[in-house]
Design an enzyme around this catalytic site. Structure first.
Site, PDB file in Angstrom:
ATOM      1  NE  ARG A   1      -5.087  17.580 -39.456  1.00 56.84           N
ATOM      2  CZ  ARG A   1      -5.333  16.726 -38.461  1.00 56.84           C
ATOM      3  NH1 ARG A   1      -4.591  15.655 -38.341  1.00 56.84           N
ATOM      4  NH2 ARG A   1      -6.285  16.973 -37.579  1.00 56.84           N
TER       5      ARG A   1
ATOM      6  CG  ASP B   1     -12.824  13.497 -36.049  1.00 57.38           C
ATOM      7  OD1 ASP B   1     -12.578  13.961 -34.924  1.00 57.38           O
ATOM      8  OD2 ASP B   1     -12.317  13.937 -37.096  1.00 57.38           O
TER       9      ASP B   1
ATOM     10  CE  LYS C   1      -7.960  10.945 -31.794  1.00 60.88           C
ATOM     11  NZ  LYS C   1      -7.280  12.124 -32.342  1.00 60.88           N
ATOM     12  CG  ASN C   2      -9.749  14.596 -30.981  1.00 59.90           C
ATOM     13  OD1 ASN C   2      -8.641  14.060 -30.952  1.00 59.90           O
ATOM     14  ND2 ASN C   2     -10.544  14.539 -32.026  1.00 59.90           N
TER      15      ASN C   2
ATOM     16  CB  CYS D   1      -4.895  11.670 -39.446  1.00 58.59           C
ATOM     17  SG  CYS D   1      -5.099  10.390 -38.229  1.00 58.59           S
TER      18      CYS D   1
ATOM     19  NE  ARG E   1      -2.192   8.988 -34.524  1.00 58.69           N
ATOM     20  CZ  ARG E   1      -1.828  10.036 -35.239  1.00 58.69           C
ATOM     21  NH1 ARG E   1      -1.478   9.884 -36.493  1.00 58.69           N
ATOM     22  NH2 ARG E   1      -1.813  11.236 -34.721  1.00 58.69           N
TER      23      ARG E   1
HETATM   24  C1  EPZ Z   1      -9.270  18.550 -34.375  1.00 54.68           C
HETATM   25  O1  EPZ Z   1      -8.295  18.803 -35.375  1.00 54.68           O
HETATM   26  C2  EPZ Z   1      -9.251  17.059 -34.167  1.00 54.68           C
HETATM   27  N1  EPZ Z   1      -7.941  16.639 -33.702  1.00 54.68           N
HETATM   28  C3  EPZ Z   1      -9.587  16.330 -35.470  1.00 54.68           C
HETATM   29  O2  EPZ Z   1      -9.722  14.948 -35.143  1.00 54.68           O
HETATM   30  C4  EPZ Z   1     -10.940  16.823 -35.999  1.00 54.68           C
HETATM   31  O3  EPZ Z   1     -11.158  16.274 -37.277  1.00 54.68           O
HETATM   32  C5  EPZ Z   1     -10.965  18.345 -36.089  1.00 54.68           C
HETATM   33  O4  EPZ Z   1     -10.584  18.939 -34.818  1.00 54.68           O
HETATM   34  C6  EPZ Z   1     -12.354  18.877 -36.455  1.00 54.68           C
HETATM   35  O5  EPZ Z   1     -13.283  18.465 -35.486  1.00 54.68           O
HETATM   36  C7  EPZ Z   1      -7.596  16.895 -32.415  1.00 54.68           C
HETATM   37  O6  EPZ Z   1      -8.382  17.432 -31.640  1.00 54.68           O
HETATM   38  C8  EPZ Z   1      -6.230  16.450 -32.007  1.00 54.68           C
HETATM   39  P1  EPZ Z   1      -9.637  22.243 -36.784  1.00 54.68           P
HETATM   40  P2  EPZ Z   1      -7.829  20.331 -35.691  1.00 54.68           P
HETATM   41  O7  EPZ Z   1      -8.629  23.245 -36.404  1.00 54.68           O
HETATM   42  O8  EPZ Z   1      -7.841  21.114 -34.446  1.00 54.68           O
HETATM   43  C9  EPZ Z   1      -9.058  24.622 -40.852  1.00 54.68           C
HETATM   44  C10 EPZ Z   1      -9.408  12.642 -35.322  1.00 54.68           C
HETATM   45  O9  EPZ Z   1      -9.741  11.833 -36.200  1.00 54.68           O
HETATM   46  N2  EPZ Z   1      -8.023  25.333 -40.093  1.00 54.68           N
HETATM   47  O10 EPZ Z   1     -10.982  22.234 -36.113  1.00 54.68           O
HETATM   48  O11 EPZ Z   1      -6.587  20.229 -36.488  1.00 54.68           O
HETATM   49  C11 EPZ Z   1      -8.656  23.180 -41.137  1.00 54.68           C
HETATM   50  O12 EPZ Z   1      -7.916  23.094 -42.336  1.00 54.68           O
HETATM   51  C12 EPZ Z   1      -8.814  13.980 -35.698  1.00 54.68           C
HETATM   52  O13 EPZ Z   1      -9.572  12.458 -34.083  1.00 54.68           O
HETATM   53  C13 EPZ Z   1      -7.400  26.445 -40.684  1.00 54.68           C
HETATM   54  O14 EPZ Z   1      -7.697  26.805 -41.816  1.00 54.68           O
HETATM   55  O15 EPZ Z   1      -9.028  20.788 -36.638  1.00 54.68           O
HETATM   56  C14 EPZ Z   1      -9.986  22.491 -41.240  1.00 54.68           C
HETATM   57  O16 EPZ Z   1     -10.518  22.669 -42.549  1.00 54.68           O
HETATM   58  C15 EPZ Z   1      -8.606  14.120 -37.202  1.00 54.68           C
HETATM   59  N3  EPZ Z   1      -6.464  27.127 -39.970  1.00 54.68           N
HETATM   60  C16 EPZ Z   1     -10.888  23.266 -40.274  1.00 54.68           C
HETATM   61  O17 EPZ Z   1     -10.230  24.517 -40.032  1.00 54.68           O
HETATM   62  C17 EPZ Z   1      -6.101  26.773 -38.692  1.00 54.68           C
HETATM   63  O18 EPZ Z   1      -5.250  27.438 -38.081  1.00 54.68           O
HETATM   64  C18 EPZ Z   1     -11.105  22.582 -38.942  1.00 54.68           C
HETATM   65  O19 EPZ Z   1      -9.825  22.308 -38.383  1.00 54.68           O
HETATM   66  C19 EPZ Z   1      -6.739  25.635 -38.115  1.00 54.68           C
HETATM   67  C20 EPZ Z   1      -7.695  24.947 -38.833  1.00 54.68           C
END
Ligand code: EPZ
Length: 426
Positions: free
Chosen positions: A122, A305, A22-23, A117, A397
């Site tokens: 986020r 995840d 998916k991602n 989610c 989803r």
């Molecule tokens: C992606 O989300 C995935 N979603 C998420 O999967 C997954 O949990 C996550 O990566 C981590 O692997 C998609 O790819 C659509 P991050 P993303 O930016 O990109 C912080 C699922 O179940 N952060 O890697 O939103 C954030 O708060 C979903 O399939 C900032 O602080 O995750 C988190 O603590 C849920 N500032 C950490 O980084 C930012 O600008 C990781 O977030 C961005 C993120």
């Protein structure tokens, strides 16, 4: 609305084929907009988040054809706007990738702040930091992000946190930038490598994906390309945990074993027998699992995840497990629902303390987010008696044909459509 009726207590047996990740799909689909001419994407899962994305592109004038249930043809030549339709963009998290793709391709983009989610705050500050570092003007106006740039100039960007989304978004934005961009403290997830492979097939010059230093040398243009995305390791993990938790024997096909290493290692530590064989994994749940401790961290650590399905698996293990969720502060909403099935879990901040119980009992429960739904589905397959799982739209989803796949493994699971009746005022 629909719900799943699950009658648990039966071991799962047989073979199941995992779909595309998916991602990865949610990053590669927006990347098609950067090519001149059509791209063909294969192994794309037929799931709600992907279909929402395809409708966003169609609303923007992009020609999107489904050649079969998992193959798409996307031609951006007819795209007539860089304003992303707000109603659809707010439904998914990954609409943020349109920032990087359209800023690079069109020099301007307007997209609503993303949804996704409910697993905690986020933020997208690192995305914005990267786009600004490349020379873009980025404003938040009326709940939407408006980014524009006459020219993007390659630069060095050091991410404050390891962010999958920010890493992918900055790669997209940097593809046409003048000079070289270096992203440090980059995410190493396999779907970052998948995105880089697709962009390079289109004519981009991305090197180092899969490490924490990624270099993007700007190019003038990209052409369309054919790309098959990688398998979904979280879908695979969900089937592995369900097989082990129900004392079954299931072979999971169409996987890349390396991508599952953190899951395989942790399940083996819990006493699960796992045989690797090329692009297949055979999972045998010979005995009651032993309690283990889990800490979610970016790849190659245990993926966040898979934390929620793993919590369901550990709820019936021998002993007490400690699960710490370092990525999302609100990712324990499934625990309240699991407690209704007889689990003994205590949540303190970002930590869940799971005291394993001998058995679960079926109950009416509700999925609050995608992976919470996966956790409750596993619990329903374990539990004695009937579980009525509502909120199936969350599960759909990210999981294609989820009830049918578990049914094919011997799970007693049926999907019922619920006609919403208006509450009659007393
Ligand atoms: C992606 O989300 C995935 N979603 C998420 O999967 C997954 O949990 C996550 O990566 C981590 O692997 C998609 O790819 C659509 P991050 P993303 O930016 O990109 C912080 C699922 O179940 N952060 O890697 O939103 C954030 O708060 C979903 O399939 C900032 O602080 O995750 C988190 O603590 C849920 N500032 C950490 O980084 C930012 O600008 C990781 O977030 C961005 C993120």
């Amino acid at each position: 609305m629909s719900k799943l009726i699950i009658r648990g207590g039966k071991p799962l047996f047989g073979n199941v084929r995992v779909g595309g990740r998916k991602n990865s799909a949610l990053a590669v689909i927006p990347a098609t907009l950067m090519g001149d001419g059509p791209s063909i994407l294969e192994n794309i899962p037929d799931i709600a988040d992907v279909n929402i994305y395809l409708n966003i592109l169609r609303d923007m004038g992009v020609k999107v054809d489904r050649l079969d249930s998992n193959t798409l043809s996307i031609n951006p030549d007819s795209m007539h706007t860089e304003v992303v339709p707000e109603d659809r963009a707010k439904k998914i998290r990954a609409s943020y990738y349109l920032l990087g793709a359209l800023l690079a391709k069109k020099g301007r983009v307007e997209v609503a702040l993303p949804g996704g989610c409910d697993i905690g705050l986020r933020p997208i500050d690192q995305h914005i930091k990267g786009l600004k570092a490349l020379g873009a003007k980025v404003e938040v106006e009326h709940g939407a992000i408006v980014a524009s740039a006459d020219k993007l100039i390659g630069t060095n960007i050091y991410l404050d946190v390891v962010s999958v989304g920010a890493t992918a978004n900055i790669i997209l934005a940097a593809v046409f930038a003048e000079g070289t961009t270096v992203i440090e403290n980059a995410a190493k997830e396999p779907h970052i490598v998948d995105l880089a492979n697709y962009l390079n097939a289109m004519g981009a010059r991305v090197v180092g994906a899969g490490t924490d230093v990624i270099k993007i040398k700007g190019v003038e243009e990209l052409h369309g390309a054919t790309h098959a995305i990688i398998p979904d390791e979280i879908e695979a993990a969900t089937f592995m945990m369900a097989a082990a938790a129900t004392r079954g024997d299931v072979t999971i096909e169409n996987i890349i074993p390396k991508h599952l290493d953190p899951i395989t290692a942790k399940l083996r530590e819990a006493g699960v027998e796992i045989e690797e064989n090329g692009d297949k994994l055979r999972v045998i749940g010979k005995r009651r699992p032993s309690a283990v401790n889990v800490k979610t961290i970016p790849y190659p650590g245990f993926p966040t995840d898979a934390q929620q399905p793993m919590t369901a698996f550990l709820s019936i293990s021998q002993g007490t497990s400690i699960v710490s969720e370092t990525v999302w502060e609100g990712r324990f909403k499934h625990v309240d629902e699991l407690q209704r099935m007889g689990t003994k879990i205590k949540v303190e901040g970002r930590t869940a303390i799971i005291e394993g119980v001998g058995e679960l009992t079926g109950a009416p429960v509700r999925a609050t987010d995608l992976r919470a739904g996966a956790a409750l589905l596993i619990a329903g397959l374990i539990a004695k008696g009937e579980t009525e799982l509502s909120g199936v739209e969350h599960i759909e989803r990210g999981y294609e044909n989820v009830a049918a796949k578990f049914k094919d493994l011997g799970g007693d699971i049926t999907k019922e459509t619920v006609v919403e009746t208006e509450e009659v005022a007393k």
